[in-house]
Write an enzyme that holds these catalytic residues in place. Structure first.
Site, PDB file in Angstrom:
ATOM      1  CD  GLN A 233      -2.614   1.687   0.310  1.00 34.79           C
ATOM      2  OE1 GLN A 233      -3.094   0.819  -0.415  1.00 34.79           O
ATOM      3  NE2 GLN A 233      -2.856   2.985   0.140  1.00 34.79           N
ATOM      4  CD  GLU A 234       2.809   3.636   3.811  1.00 37.68           C
ATOM      5  OE1 GLU A 234       3.056   4.603   3.060  1.00 37.68           O
ATOM      6  OE2 GLU A 234       2.244   3.770   4.912  1.00 37.68           O
ATOM      7  CB  SER A 235       6.567   1.850  -1.574  1.00 36.46           C
ATOM      8  OG  SER A 235       6.909   0.525  -1.187  1.00 36.46           O
TER       9      SER A 235
END
Length: 370
Positions: A233-235
């Site tokens: 989700q972050e990267s």
């Protein structure tokens, strides 16, 4: 009502639901439960209260429950958990292989109720009684990809256990809890066309960082697949990722958070995973007073927005006279106000997507076996 009549329980439910909310709450809460149908000597309700345990059985399904390591979460599971809490007992939720097994356990008295999508005919054939797990709110379930035929099945419609349960469900519909839970557990979060990309990304990148994820997860007693879901989700699991606001790395840490977590190089994948896991573990500890799975969701929102922002949200929820430590209330506040607040909209998307990524990883053989 007769215990063999499903329609009987539905008639009771409809008549209860037609009462004004205040009158309904009075009739189901203020009248002592032991006085209901007092002519019978033993009730399921009595045994549940005396044992301080509510035994619920269900198949594992997108509409009912999902097993995340040692913990369970899901639309049906959360409803059952909240009902158990409303009568002040502990929930013993058992996953069974199929609906037939669930019905058989209720019929034999091995479970207090079942959560199934069995047909009304098969329920009646067992001389059991049922009512809609959404109090007929099929729209909320259908639009979020959940099964609108989900029922709670009991042995006896006249038992206070089934009566209080039907009352609980219809109050949850009236106060919006059903709709909010369905929204959070939306099974359509990941669209089919996007799933191909997600599958390709995870299949290619998870093996590269598996050792770091597993080692770090073990250090903090976390599920490494959950850390993967956060990282994706972050990267998208890209260690050289950077945002316009300055967060950087596979776990997208701010410069200040990285320093606090002992990370000297945010673009180093192992350091980033270590820093992200340490920070997430700190967020879990911060909400240790909140039971799982709600604690998980609070920690994720705090990871995304910062714990200070979550504290402010909790204060606003408390000012509304609601429990600030219940996820359905925090999610409802974020979801209702996301149109006018970009941070709220981002937080809603953040936590729902991580939940969906985790479920996808856990239920996809080629990913779970990496």
């Amino acid at each position: 009502m007769h215990s063999s009549s499903t329609s009987g329980s539905r008639l009771c439910l409809n008549s209860l639901n037609s009462l004004p909310l205040k009158a309904f709450v009075f009739s189901t809460v203020l009248i002592p439960f032991h006085s209901i149908n007092a002519s019978k000597t033993t009730h399921q309700y009595d045994s549940v209260v005396n044992s301080n345990k509510l035994i619920v059985v269900s198949v594992a399904d997108v509409s009912t429950a999902f097993k995340d390591g040692q913990h369970l979460h899901g639309f049906g599971y959360d409803l059952a958990r909240n009902y158990a809490e409303s009568i002040n007992v502990k929930l013993d939720f058992k996953i069974v292989p199929d609906n037939a097994t669930a019905l058989k356990m209720v019929s034999k008295g091995q479970a207090n109720f079942a959560m199934t999508t069995s047909s009304i005919q098969s329920i009646e054939a067992k001389h059991l009684t049922s009512f809609s797990a959404s109090c007929g709110d099929t729209v909320s379930l259908q639009k979020n990809g959940l099964n609108s035929n989900l029922n709670w099945v009991f042995k006896d419609a006249s038992d206070p256990l089934s009566q209080t349960a039907s009352g609980f469900i219809c109050r949850a519909k009236q106060n919006g809890s059903i709709g909010q839970l369905a929204s959070f557990y939306n099974s359509n979060v990941l669209k089919q066309d996007a799933l191909n990309t997600i599958q390709r990304d995870l299949s290619k990148r998870m093996p590269i960082y598996k050792a770091s994820f597993k080692k770090t997860a073990q250090q903090y007693n976390l599920d490494w697949h959950l850390l993967v879901a956060i990282g994706y989700q972050e990267s998208y699991l890209k260690p050289d990722s950077v945002s316009p606001t300055g967060v950087r790395g596979l776990m997208m840490l701010t410069n200040s958070t990285a320093k606090e977590m002992g990370v000297s190089n945010r673009t180093d994948p192992a350091q980033s995973i270590q820093g992200g896991a340490k920070y997430y573990d700190q967020m879990l500890a911060r909400y240790a007073h909140i039971p799982m799975p709600d604690r998980n969701w609070y920690a994720l929102v705090a990871y995304n927005m910062g714990p200070g922002a979550v504290s402010q949200l909790q204060s606003k929820i408390k000012a509304q006279g609601k429990n600030p430590n219940k996820w359905v209330n925090l999610y409802a506040y974020l979801d209702r106000n996301k149109a006018s607040n970009g941070r709220y909209r981002q937080a809603v998307q953040y936590v729902t997507r991580i939940r969906a990524y985790l479920e996808h990883i856990k239920t996809t053989p080629q990913l779970v076996n990496i």
